[in-house]
Design a protein around this motif. Structure first.
Motif, PDB file in Angstrom:
ATOM      1  N   UNK A   9      33.872   8.235 -17.669  1.00 38.93           N
ATOM      2  CA  UNK A   9      32.499   8.362 -17.176  1.00 38.93           C
ATOM      3  C   UNK A   9      31.668   7.097 -17.344  1.00 38.93           C
ATOM      4  N   UNK A  10      32.305   5.987 -17.702  1.00 38.13           N
ATOM      5  CA  UNK A  10      31.536   4.772 -18.002  1.00 38.13           C
ATOM      6  C   UNK A  10      31.464   3.801 -16.833  1.00 38.13           C
ATOM      7  N   UNK A  11      30.970   2.608 -17.137  1.00 35.44           N
ATOM      8  CA  UNK A  11      30.874   1.551 -16.143  1.00 35.44           C
ATOM      9  C   UNK A  11      32.252   1.093 -15.686  1.00 35.44           C
ATOM     10  N   UNK A  12      33.191   1.083 -16.625  1.00 30.09           N
ATOM     11  CA  UNK A  12      34.569   0.705 -16.281  1.00 30.09           C
ATOM     12  C   UNK A  12      35.128   1.658 -15.236  1.00 30.09           C
ATOM     13  N   UNK A  13      34.897   2.954 -15.431  1.00 29.15           N
ATOM     14  CA  UNK A  13      35.449   3.942 -14.494  1.00 29.15           C
ATOM     15  C   UNK A  13      34.745   3.872 -13.144  1.00 29.15           C
ATOM     16  N   UNK A  14      33.428   3.593 -13.165  1.00 28.12           N
ATOM     17  CA  UNK A  14      32.729   3.439 -11.881  1.00 28.12           C
ATOM     18  C   UNK A  14      33.349   2.274 -11.100  1.00 28.12           C
ATOM     19  N   UNK A  15      33.599   1.159 -11.812  1.00 27.72           N
ATOM     20  CA  UNK A  15      34.159  -0.018 -11.136  1.00 27.72           C
ATOM     21  C   UNK A  15      35.587   0.248 -10.644  1.00 27.72           C
ATOM     22  N   UNK A  16      36.396   0.932 -11.462  1.00 27.29           N
ATOM     23  CA  UNK A  16      37.773   1.244 -11.048  1.00 27.29           C
ATOM     24  C   UNK A  16      37.761   2.175  -9.831  1.00 27.29           C
ATOM     25  N   UNK A  17      36.927   3.217  -9.885  1.00 27.69           N
ATOM     26  CA  UNK A  17      36.885   4.196  -8.789  1.00 27.69           C
ATOM     27  C   UNK A  17      36.383   3.538  -7.501  1.00 27.69           C
ATOM     28  N   UNK A  18      35.375   2.688  -7.647  1.00 23.41           N
ATOM     29  CA  UNK A  18      34.789   1.961  -6.499  1.00 23.41           C
ATOM     30  C   UNK A  18      35.854   1.090  -5.832  1.00 23.41           C
ATOM     31  N   UNK A  19      36.634   0.385  -6.674  1.00 23.56           N
ATOM     32  CA  UNK A  19      37.677  -0.486  -6.119  1.00 23.56           C
ATOM     33  C   UNK A  19      38.821   0.340  -5.527  1.00 23.56           C
ATOM     34  N   UNK A  20      39.206   1.417  -6.197  1.00 19.47           N
ATOM     35  CA  UNK A  20      40.288   2.276  -5.676  1.00 19.47           C
ATOM     36  C   UNK A  20      39.884   2.860  -4.325  1.00 19.47           C
ATOM     37  N   UNK A  21      38.617   3.268  -4.194  1.00 20.31           N
ATOM     38  CA  UNK A  21      38.153   3.891  -2.949  1.00 20.31           C
ATOM     39  C   UNK A  21      38.184   2.907  -1.788  1.00 20.31           C
ATOM     40  N   UNK A  22      38.145   1.612  -2.099  1.00 21.11           N
ATOM     41  CA  UNK A  22      38.186   0.592  -1.045  1.00 21.11           C
ATOM     42  C   UNK A  22      39.613   0.306  -0.579  1.00 21.11           C
ATOM     43  N   UNK A  23      40.609   0.797  -1.334  1.00 27.69           N
ATOM     44  CA  UNK A  23      42.004   0.518  -0.969  1.00 27.69           C
ATOM     45  C   UNK A  23      42.373   1.285   0.293  1.00 27.69           C
ATOM     46  N   UNK A  24      43.127   0.629   1.150  1.00 30.21           N
ATOM     47  CA  UNK A  24      43.559   1.265   2.384  1.00 30.21           C
ATOM     48  C   UNK A  24      44.429   2.489   2.072  1.00 30.21           C
ATOM     49  N   UNK A  25      44.262   3.534   2.843  1.00 30.30           N
ATOM     50  CA  UNK A  25      45.118   4.712   2.669  1.00 30.30           C
ATOM     51  C   UNK A  25      44.605   5.699   1.634  1.00 30.30           C
ATOM     52  N   UNK A  26      43.472   5.400   1.022  1.00 33.92           N
ATOM     53  CA  UNK A  26      42.932   6.336   0.032  1.00 33.92           C
ATOM     54  C   UNK A  26      42.015   7.343   0.732  1.00 33.92           C
TER      55      UNK A  26
END
Ligand code: AMP
Ligand code: GLY
Length: 426
Positions: A9-26
């Motif tokens: 639930x932290x800033x690290x997870x926001x950044x990881x989720x944000x980057x993962x969501x930008x990956x093609x095919x997600x």
């Protein structure tokens, strides 16, 4: 289409989720439990579950393809073991491997056994023996609670009196509960710190971009230690030579040592380094600590720079083919400034309304950490509230961009450092 779950639930997870969501095919990224920032992003969805077994059941029911774990707590409780036992794909270390972070004593004994450079130390459960040891060694000296203490279980004692007090608090005052029932006392090291983070698939290693954080609360590295008040990537102190040296002397022997000990390491691995330059141009690099996860706030600038598909990298790691992929990075510097609540780190105040936030742009990202959505609007809900990341051609311009963003953040009691990146501007 890939369905991804991020735990934390932290800033690290926001950044990881944000980057993962930008990956093609997600198709979609769920964040459990997430924060107001992950809840507000249309490509992300918060999932109000924190119990490990309940998360596993939800992931099975919802046919989640890939899970990425942010924080150390679920890792040290065995979330990877539980997911794997159910046939789910998850990126992180097992409970056993996570001991590299969850027990300082385990980590120190491991490093000694595998000749990985670190400060000399001894472990104590008996207060009298610990007091005698620091009397013999003298100050400065470093006292560490054995278990997880959210970055707050380390006392760097410049005077003997402080060392004695820390021993009493940890071993007798029970200041850290079980985490402090055992203390590691180690030699004081000098030099400059850097964070070295890699992805590991049990055997192969993929280094992430270098980074450096600022652990002290106040400008010029004064005040108490915190989880981190700001970070930037890349870190100029990690030259190509130092990078090779760290891979050779620390990271490779760690990954090989864990495999040899029958506890293969998978997941993000973070070595906190102390780099001391010698007069002849060589450097001595020692491991201060291992973390079994990415750093927070280092992740926020690092993910701001990653231009490869994070889903592809994680998938390669899970398949054991990290040697076949490469990570591409934005050439710019990314610098993140943490906006913290009044009272952080001792007793952060919660519930303050965040009245304004800057707009995200191609060179400015706001990652949420301790925030919560309410009927009145977004309110503070933890010590580190936000991390504002600016990107620029050099550290100075990245800092200018980030501080422009910080000036547009308002909530009562907000505190932040005004000098993030100063070491890299010398
Ligand atoms: P750790 O959680 O072990 O990384 O410790 C937190 C912080 O304490 C580090 O980032 C350093 O600033 C400091 N520290 C830890 N160990 C030492 C040491 N042996 N010598 C000097 N400073 C240390
Ligand atoms: N920023 C330090 C850590 O994540 O442990």
């Amino acid at each position: 289409m890939t369905k991804v779950l991020v735990i934390g639930s932290g800033g690290r997870e926001h950044a990881l989720a944000w980057r993962l969501a930008k990956s093609e095919g997600v198709e979609k990224v769920w964040v459990a439990p997430g924060n107001a920032g992950t809840g507000a992003d249309s490509r992300l969805e918060n999932l109000p579950i924190t119990d490990i077994e309940a998360l596993r059941d939800w992931a099975l029911e919802n046919k989640i393809d890939l899970t990425v774990v942010g924080p150390e707590a679920p890792l040290s409780k065995g979330v990877v073991n539980v997911f794997r036992a159910a046939g789910l794909l998850i990126f992180g270390p097992t409970k056993e491997a996570a001991q590299l972070e969850s027990s300082k004593d385990f980590a120190k004994a491991f490093m000694k056994r595998h000749a990985i450079p670190t400060a000399d130390y001894e472990t104590f459960t008996d207060a009298k023996a610990a007091h005698d040891y620091v009397e013999r060694k003298g100050a400065p000296i470093v006292i560490k609670a054995d278990g997880l203490a959210a970055g707050k279980g380390v006392i760097v004692a410049m005077e003997l009196a402080q060392a004695h007090e820390a021993i009493d608090q940890m071993l007798e005052g029970n200041a850290f509960g079980d985490a402090g029932a055992r203390v590691v006392i180690e030699d004081f090291l000098t030099g400059e710190e850097a964070s070295f983070i890699v992805m590991v698939d049990g055997n192969h290693i993929l280094p992430m971009a270098s980074s450096q954080d600022h652990k002290r609360l106040l400008d010029r590295d004064m005040g108490p230690n915190t989880g981190g008040m700001g970070a930037y990537s890349p870190a100029p102190i990690v030259t190509a030579d130092i990078h090779d040296q760290v891979m050779r002397e620390i990271i490779r022997p760690t990954v090989d040592g864990m495999a040899a000990d029958g506890i293969p390491y998978t997941g993000f691995l973070y070595a906190g380094l102390m780099i001391d330059r010698n007069a002849d141009g060589t450097a001595s690099v020692k491991t201060l600590e291992f973390n079994c996860r990415m750093g927070d706030p280092e992740t926020q600038p690092i993910m701001s720079r990653l231009s490869s598909s994070l889903v592809d990298l994680v998938q390669a790691a899970i398949d054991g083919r990290l040697d076949e992929v490469q990570a591409q990075w934005d050439k710019r510097v990314a610098l993140g400034v943490v906006c913290a609540a009044r009272g952080y780190p001792q007793k952060p105040e919660k519930g303050q309304l965040i009245t304004t936030l800057p707009e995200d742009s191609e060179s400015l990202h706001v990652f949420h950490a301790g925030t919560k959505a309410t009927a009145e609007g977004t309110v503070t809900n933890g010590g580190r509230v936000l991390c504002v990341v600016g990107l620029g051609d050099d550290v100075r311009s990245a800092a200018e961009k980030a501080y422009e963003g910080v000036k547009a953040v308002h909530f009562d009691g907000m505190q932040y450092r005004t000098d993030i990146g100063y070491r890299a501007m010398k």
